[in-house]
Design an enzyme around this catalytic site. Structure first.
Site, PDB file in Angstrom:
ATOM      1  N   PRO A  65       0.838  -1.207   0.000  1.00 15.61           N
ATOM      2  CA  PRO A  65       0.000   0.000   0.000  1.00 15.61           C
ATOM      3  C   PRO A  65       0.869   1.252   0.000  1.00 15.61           C
ATOM      4  CG  PRO A  65      -0.723  -1.569   1.663  1.00 15.61           C
ATOM      5  CD  PRO A  65       0.603  -2.053   1.173  1.00 15.61           C
ATOM      6  N   GLU A  66       0.510   2.212  -0.827  1.00  8.32           N
ATOM      7  CA  GLU A  66       1.247   3.470  -0.903  1.00  8.32           C
ATOM      8  C   GLU A  66       0.314   4.616  -0.529  1.00  8.32           C
ATOM      9  OE1 GLU A  66       3.647   3.738  -4.518  1.00  8.32           O
ATOM     10  OE2 GLU A  66       3.649   1.560  -4.666  1.00  8.32           O
ATOM     11  N   LYS A 102       3.609   6.378   4.316  1.00  4.16           N
ATOM     12  CA  LYS A 102       2.884   5.118   4.149  1.00  4.16           C
ATOM     13  C   LYS A 102       2.534   4.486   5.500  1.00  4.16           C
ATOM     14  CE  LYS A 102       6.042   3.525   1.207  1.00  4.16           C
ATOM     15  NZ  LYS A 102       6.744   2.631   0.246  1.00  4.16           N
ATOM     16  N   ARG A 137       8.279 -13.710   4.600  1.00  8.05           N
ATOM     17  CA  ARG A 137       9.114 -12.563   4.964  1.00  8.05           C
ATOM     18  C   ARG A 137       8.258 -11.563   5.711  1.00  8.05           C
ATOM     19  NH1 ARG A 137      12.908 -10.738   0.043  1.00  8.05           N
ATOM     20  NH2 ARG A 137      13.977  -9.761   1.813  1.00  8.05           N
ATOM     21  N   ARG A 159      22.039  15.077  -4.067  1.00  4.66           N
ATOM     22  CA  ARG A 159      23.002  14.045  -4.479  1.00  4.66           C
ATOM     23  C   ARG A 159      22.533  13.449  -5.795  1.00  4.66           C
ATOM     24  NH1 ARG A 159      21.707   8.655  -2.817  1.00  4.66           N
ATOM     25  NH2 ARG A 159      19.792   8.508  -1.563  1.00  4.66           N
ATOM     26  N   ARG A 215      12.631  -6.901  -6.172  1.00  4.34           N
ATOM     27  CA  ARG A 215      11.559  -6.133  -6.789  1.00  4.34           C
ATOM     28  C   ARG A 215      11.838  -5.999  -8.275  1.00  4.34           C
ATOM     29  NH1 ARG A 215      13.351  -0.928  -7.841  1.00  4.34           N
ATOM     30  NH2 ARG A 215      15.317  -0.379  -6.802  1.00  4.34           N
TER      31      ARG A 215
END
Length: 287
Positions: free
Chosen positions: A2-3, A57, A117, A158, A262
């Protein structure tokens, strides 16, 4: 995972449904998910739910004059609402159930996590800023502080891949793997473009697209019950999770780059000038 749009919708749903109700019971099913020990989870019992907020989140269930239940659903976690929760005791074990919270009217939610996991994180704290990953969150992309100038500062700080910039919660809070793919596709930008190489015009376009994609996704998910949010998110994706399908903009095939844990999806025609990205972890980056 979920974001921002899904977590914000969950916060709004819980505020509407749980706000003003008293916590009747809290039972822990997975000790490993509980990251704090003081206050204990049962300190929430007898407290009235005041509000449910989003921090990036993270979900933050705040009680009146009491502790906060702060949680992160991680990749495989979910909140399952029920209008009538079971009253049988939760037994810790191999069940996906990590925590059950029941309200005074019998309704409430289960926090579950699938897979092996386990990354679901549950904190019971007096203040959400006591959770280091909450206190260190970057700018909210739907907040007033997220301006083009702020984005330019982050990009210049950066030299990093723009995909990484969007996903870094310490810089921009709430965007994950899925919506960063969607944002970069809509912005016609390579996920491996380097942040310091972005022109002012590109930064302005990226800023506008971040707002647009997240706002549209929030509008789609808003008002939906928790059980429908995952499917609504999947249906709204244009490239993420659609490897091998046709790009809805140009018709080219949606491609994928895989990493250890991912993957990302993109359209070469729309985003990289027609050049496919090498699908190996240490590929040369497109500038």
């Amino acid at each position: 995972m979920p974001e921002l749009p899904e977590v914000e919708s969950l916060a709004r749903f819980l505020t509407e449904r749980a706000g003003g109700h008293t916590v009747a019971a809290v039972q822990v099913g997975a000790i490993s998910a509980l990251k704090t020990f003081a206050p204990p989870p049962d300190a929430l019992v007898g407290k009235v739910v005041h509000d449910v907020r989003r921090h990036g989140k993270w979900l933050d269930l705040a009680t009146e004059d009491g502790p906060h239940l702060v949680l992160h659903l991680a990749r495989a976690g979910w909140l399952r609402w029920s209008e009538q929760l079971p009253t049988t005791p939760v037994r810790p074990g191999k069940s996906p159930l990590a925590l059950r919270l029941r309200l005074d009217d019998g309704a409430g939610f289960d926090l579950t996590e699938a897979g092996t996991r386990k990354r679901l994180a549950i904190h019971v704290v007096d203040d959400p800023t006591q959770v280091e990953l909450v206190s260190s969150l970057g700018v909210d992309p739907l907040g007033e502080e997220f301006t083009v100038d702020r984005l330019a500062e982050l990009a210049a700080a950066r030299n990093q891949q723009v995909k990484g910039l969007l996903r870094d919660q310490r810089q921009i809070a709430g965007i994950g793997n899925a919506y960063s793919d969607e944002i970069l596709h809509a912005a016609h930008m390579s996920p491996f473009a380097l942040s310091r190489s972005l022109t002012r015009d590109q930064l302005e376009r990226l800023h506008a697209v971040v707002r647009e994609v997240l706002t549209d996704a929030l509008a789609t998910s808003s008002g939906r019950p928790a059980a429908e949010l995952k499917d609504a998110k999947r249906r709204g994706m244009r490239v993420h999770g659609r490897t091998g399908e046709a790009c809805p903009v140009c018709g080219d095939v949606v491609r994928e780059v895989s990493f250890a844990d991912r993957s990302l999806q993109y359209c070469a025609t729309c985003q990289t000038g027609g050049t496919p990205l090498a699908d190996r972890r240490l590929s040369r980056l497109l500038r």
